[in-house]
Design a protein around this motif. Structure first.
Motif, PDB file in Angstrom:
ATOM      1  N   MET A   1      -8.276  86.800  26.339  1.00 37.52           N
ATOM      2  CA  MET A   1      -8.905  85.598  26.942  1.00 37.52           C
ATOM      3  C   MET A   1     -10.393  85.551  26.648  1.00 37.52           C
ATOM      4  O   MET A   1     -11.208  85.296  27.514  1.00 37.52           O
ATOM      5  N   LYS A   2     -10.760  85.885  25.390  1.00 35.33           N
ATOM      6  CA  LYS A   2     -12.179  85.882  25.016  1.00 35.33           C
ATOM      7  C   LYS A   2     -12.351  85.014  23.768  1.00 35.33           C
ATOM      8  O   LYS A   2     -11.506  85.042  22.874  1.00 35.33           O
ATOM      9  N   ALA A   3     -13.437  84.231  23.746  1.00 31.68           N
ATOM     10  CA  ALA A   3     -13.725  83.463  22.530  1.00 31.68           C
ATOM     11  C   ALA A   3     -15.236  83.288  22.386  1.00 31.68           C
ATOM     12  O   ALA A   3     -15.969  83.336  23.370  1.00 31.68           O
ATOM     13  N   THR A   4     -15.659  83.099  21.138  1.00 34.05           N
ATOM     14  CA  THR A   4     -17.086  82.917  20.840  1.00 34.05           C
ATOM     15  C   THR A   4     -17.268  81.632  20.040  1.00 34.05           C
ATOM     16  O   THR A   4     -16.454  81.334  19.164  1.00 34.05           O
ATOM     17  N   ALA A   5     -18.329  80.911  20.386  1.00 36.38           N
ATOM     18  CA  ALA A   5     -18.637  79.687  19.636  1.00 36.38           C
ATOM     19  C   ALA A   5     -20.120  79.637  19.318  1.00 36.38           C
ATOM     20  O   ALA A   5     -20.952  80.192  20.043  1.00 36.38           O
ATOM     21  N   THR A   6     -20.447  78.955  18.226  1.00 33.59           N
ATOM     22  CA  THR A   6     -21.849  78.661  17.916  1.00 33.59           C
ATOM     23  C   THR A   6     -22.020  77.143  17.986  1.00 33.59           C
ATOM     24  O   THR A   6     -21.079  76.403  17.702  1.00 33.59           O
ATOM     25  N   ALA A   7     -23.216  76.715  18.376  1.00 30.34           N
ATOM     26  CA  ALA A   7     -23.499  75.271  18.361  1.00 30.34           C
ATOM     27  C   ALA A   7     -24.991  75.071  18.102  1.00 30.34           C
ATOM     28  O   ALA A   7     -25.822  75.888  18.502  1.00 30.34           O
ATOM     29  N   PRO A   8     -25.322  73.969  17.409  1.00 27.04           N
ATOM     30  CA  PRO A   8     -26.724  73.703  17.079  1.00 27.04           C
ATOM     31  C   PRO A   8     -27.406  72.872  18.158  1.00 27.04           C
ATOM     32  O   PRO A   8     -26.754  72.101  18.877  1.00 27.04           O
ATOM     33  N   GLU A  44     -15.472  85.161  28.431  1.00 28.98           N
ATOM     34  CA  GLU A  44     -14.203  85.846  28.730  1.00 28.98           C
ATOM     35  C   GLU A  44     -13.760  85.465  30.143  1.00 28.98           C
ATOM     36  O   GLU A  44     -14.507  85.665  31.102  1.00 28.98           O
ATOM     37  N   TRP A  45     -12.573  84.889  30.240  1.00 25.28           N
ATOM     38  CA  TRP A  45     -11.990  84.608  31.554  1.00 25.28           C
ATOM     39  C   TRP A  45     -11.309  85.889  32.018  1.00 25.28           C
ATOM     40  O   TRP A  45     -10.545  86.487  31.259  1.00 25.28           O
ATOM     41  N   ASP A  46     -11.600  86.305  33.261  1.00 22.24           N
ATOM     42  CA  ASP A  46     -11.113  87.609  33.716  1.00 22.24           C
ATOM     43  C   ASP A  46     -10.701  87.523  35.188  1.00 22.24           C
ATOM     44  O   ASP A  46     -11.551  87.298  36.057  1.00 22.24           O
ATOM     45  N   ALA A 115     -13.245  76.753  26.523  1.00 19.61           N
ATOM     46  CA  ALA A 115     -11.940  76.095  26.330  1.00 19.61           C
ATOM     47  C   ALA A 115     -11.043  76.975  25.469  1.00 19.61           C
ATOM     48  O   ALA A 115      -9.872  77.209  25.789  1.00 19.61           O
ATOM     49  N   ARG A 116     -11.611  77.507  24.396  1.00 17.56           N
ATOM     50  CA  ARG A 116     -10.822  78.318  23.466  1.00 17.56           C
ATOM     51  C   ARG A 116     -10.375  79.638  24.120  1.00 17.56           C
ATOM     52  O   ARG A 116      -9.242  80.100  23.905  1.00 17.56           O
ATOM     53  N   ALA A 117     -11.278  80.226  24.915  1.00 21.91           N
ATOM     54  CA  ALA A 117     -10.947  81.501  25.565  1.00 21.91           C
ATOM     55  C   ALA A 117      -9.776  81.329  26.534  1.00 21.91           C
ATOM     56  O   ALA A 117      -9.044  82.279  26.802  1.00 21.91           O
ATOM     57  N   ALA A 118      -9.604  80.112  27.043  1.00 25.29           N
ATOM     58  CA  ALA A 118      -8.480  79.860  27.954  1.00 25.29           C
ATOM     59  C   ALA A 118      -7.249  79.403  27.178  1.00 25.29           C
ATOM     60  O   ALA A 118      -6.248  78.983  27.770  1.00 25.29           O
ATOM     61  N   GLY A 119      -7.320  79.440  25.869  1.00 25.27           N
ATOM     62  CA  GLY A 119      -6.175  79.072  25.035  1.00 25.27           C
ATOM     63  C   GLY A 119      -6.084  77.583  24.791  1.00 25.27           C
ATOM     64  O   GLY A 119      -5.159  77.104  24.142  1.00 25.27           O
ATOM     65  N   GLY A 120      -7.074  76.827  25.297  1.00 23.91           N
ATOM     66  CA  GLY A 120      -7.027  75.370  25.149  1.00 23.91           C
ATOM     67  C   GLY A 120      -7.467  74.946  23.760  1.00 23.91           C
ATOM     68  O   GLY A 120      -8.421  75.486  23.212  1.00 23.91           O
ATOM     69  N   ASN A 311     -35.663  73.254   9.751  1.00 19.73           N
ATOM     70  CA  ASN A 311     -34.234  72.927   9.856  1.00 19.73           C
ATOM     71  C   ASN A 311     -33.801  71.950   8.783  1.00 19.73           C
ATOM     72  O   ASN A 311     -34.534  71.022   8.434  1.00 19.73           O
ATOM     73  N   LYS A 312     -32.550  72.131   8.342  1.00 17.58           N
ATOM     74  CA  LYS A 312     -31.853  71.132   7.539  1.00 17.58           C
ATOM     75  C   LYS A 312     -30.843  70.460   8.462  1.00 17.58           C
ATOM     76  O   LYS A 312     -30.601  70.962   9.565  1.00 17.58           O
ATOM     77  N   PRO A 313     -30.195  69.386   8.037  1.00 15.51           N
ATOM     78  CA  PRO A 313     -29.104  68.840   8.851  1.00 15.51           C
ATOM     79  C   PRO A 313     -28.004  69.898   8.970  1.00 15.51           C
ATOM     80  O   PRO A 313     -27.672  70.548   7.974  1.00 15.51           O
ATOM     81  N   GLY A 314     -27.503  70.095  10.177  1.00 13.62           N
ATOM     82  CA  GLY A 314     -26.572  71.207  10.402  1.00 13.62           C
ATOM     83  C   GLY A 314     -25.168  70.770  10.778  1.00 13.62           C
ATOM     84  O   GLY A 314     -24.925  69.604  11.132  1.00 13.62           O
ATOM     85  N   GLU A 315     -24.259  71.739  10.719  1.00 17.89           N
ATOM     86  CA  GLU A 315     -22.889  71.456  11.181  1.00 17.89           C
ATOM     87  C   GLU A 315     -22.859  71.480  12.710  1.00 17.89           C
ATOM     88  O   GLU A 315     -23.838  71.862  13.357  1.00 17.89           O
ATOM     89  N   GLY A 316     -21.740  71.077  13.278  1.00 13.07           N
ATOM     90  CA  GLY A 316     -21.606  71.034  14.736  1.00 13.07           C
ATOM     91  C   GLY A 316     -21.105  72.356  15.292  1.00 13.07           C
ATOM     92  O   GLY A 316     -21.319  73.421  14.696  1.00 13.07           O
ATOM     93  N   ALA A 317     -20.438  72.292  16.440  1.00 14.75           N
ATOM     94  CA  ALA A 317     -19.964  73.516  17.103  1.00 14.75           C
ATOM     95  C   ALA A 317     -18.809  74.126  16.314  1.00 14.75           C
ATOM     96  O   ALA A 317     -17.967  73.416  15.764  1.00 14.75           O
ATOM     97  N   ARG A 318     -18.787  75.454  16.259  1.00 14.87           N
ATOM     98  CA  ARG A 318     -17.754  76.177  15.506  1.00 14.87           C
ATOM     99  C   ARG A 318     -17.304  77.401  16.300  1.00 14.87           C
ATOM    100  O   ARG A 318     -18.115  78.006  17.009  1.00 14.87           O
ATOM    101  N   LEU A 319     -16.061  77.810  16.098  1.00  9.58           N
ATOM    102  CA  LEU A 319     -15.611  79.085  16.659  1.00  9.58           C
ATOM    103  C   LEU A 319     -16.080  80.201  15.738  1.00  9.58           C
ATOM    104  O   LEU A 319     -16.229  79.986  14.534  1.00  9.58           O
ATOM    105  N   SER A 320     -16.314  81.387  16.334  1.00 12.25           N
ATOM    106  CA  SER A 320     -16.778  82.510  15.522  1.00 12.25           C
ATOM    107  C   SER A 320     -15.932  83.739  15.887  1.00 12.25           C
ATOM    108  O   SER A 320     -15.477  83.870  17.023  1.00 12.25           O
ATOM    109  N   ARG A 321     -15.760  84.630  14.905  1.00  9.22           N
ATOM    110  CA  ARG A 321     -14.961  85.837  15.187  1.00  9.22           C
ATOM    111  C   ARG A 321     -15.821  86.977  15.679  1.00  9.22           C
ATOM    112  O   ARG A 321     -15.304  87.988  16.140  1.00  9.22           O
TER     113      ARG A 321
END
Ligand code: PMV
Length: 325
Positions: A1-8, A44-46, A115-120, A311-321
């Protein structure tokens, strides 16, 4: 139940200032994601946790900052149908609270990771709507590149990409005038924006006109039209803040010197550079990428030792490992 995201973080060309309940804006807003202002968040949801915890840039937070995140987690829990607590660790690649929208990158990364950490597996629209509830501008840090966030109701107010990051090789060179945290947060500014005598005309006449101009400028990659429009828009945001009750002054003398003297001078010297501002004293210098070197040498001469984020124009939110814990 753990996930990581990056966002600009993102810089608004058409600003969100003043809101209705649910962080609903009075008009559409337009922004560009920033490639070098990134928040990374692991959630992490615990079921063993008794309360939510938040560590930001190595500091365990408590008080209003933690409460704001707990409130947002409550909304996410409701959408996902869960009732357990979360451990949240977050890191910014840049300083917070100085007019660089750390709340945008922060709430966008938190929303996706939680959302991702909860499996959504929520759609981009749903994530953008949900991020909006944490901080309005966070809705724009979910999609890629150049983004429009539509006004509307809770269901219809979300952000979408207009163009991918590589559509136009622009730069946002952020000139850090001060690292001090601002005295009035944007949440308080939004609440009183409507008290400004110029707010009505801004919403009814100026913003629709400027929004059309920005869309045209992006489509045609017209730096002069983009630049003139963002400068007008930034000055009006600060005029609204200054004429609200109570008044808010975000700009410092050094900000005024950069936008009133240096940038117009650099333009006369042949660099198509224009400014915009957020609710803070730092200056965002917007220009085509091919002029970056020329601008940096001017800045080095006129503002020796000043801190910059390029900065350059960037991508949006992404999941990360790579998780933070
Ligand atoms: O999302 P908030 O509540 O931090 O508001 C952002 C306000 C501005 O940065 C000044 C403008 C904008 O549209 O990003």
């Amino acid at each position: 139940m753990k996930a990581t995201a990056t966002a600009p973080a993102n810089i608004a060309f058409i600003k969100y200032w003043g809101n209705k309940p649910g962080n609903l804006p009075y008009s559409d807003t337009i922004s560009m994601n920033l490639s070098n202002c990134i928040t990374t968040t692991t959630v992490e949801w615990d079921s063993k946790l008794k309360r939510d915890t938040l560590n930001l840039d190595g500091i365990n937070l408590s008080g209003p900052k933690l409460e704001r995140v707990v409130k947002h987690l409550d909304k996410i829990r409701k959408v996902l149908g869960i009732s357990i607590c979360a451990k949240v660790i977050s890191k910014n690649s840049f300083l917070q609270g100085a007019g660089i929208a750390s709340s945008a990158s922060g709430f966008a990364a938190l929303t996706l990771a939680a959302a991702r950490a909860a499996g959504g597996k929520l759609s981009e629209k749903r994530l953008s709507r949900l991020a909006r509830l944490g901080s309005g501008s966070a809705s724009r840090s979910i999609p890629d590149g150049f983004v429009i966030w539509q006004k509307g109701s809770d269901k219809t107010s979300y952000a979408e990409s207009i163009y991918p990051p590589d559509w136009w090789d622009l730069r946002d060179v952020i000139i850090i005038v001060t690292r001090k945290e601002k005295a009035v947060g944007s949440a308080d500014g939004h609440k009183i924006a409507h008290t400004s005598p110029i707010f009505k005309k801004r919403v009814n006449q100026n913003l629709p006109r400027r929004t059309a101009a920005i869309l045209k400028a992006l489509k045609n990659k017209d730096i002069e039209l983009l630049g003139k429009t963002i400068e007008e828009e930034a000055l009006e945001l600060h005029e609204v803040a200054r004429t609200s009750t109570p008044p808010i002054e975000y700009l410092l003398e050094e900000t005024k010197r950069i936008i009133g003297k240096l940038i117009p001078q650099w333009r006369k010297e042949g660099i198509p550079v224009y400014f915009t501002l957020d609710a803070g004293p730092n200056v965002h210098a917007i220009l085509p990428g091919k002029y970056e070197k020329q601008l940096l040498s001017k800045i080095k001469k006129e503002l020796p030792g000043v801190e910059l984020i390029i900065n350059k124009p960037g991508e949006g939110a992404r999941l990360s490992r790579s998780h933070l814990f």
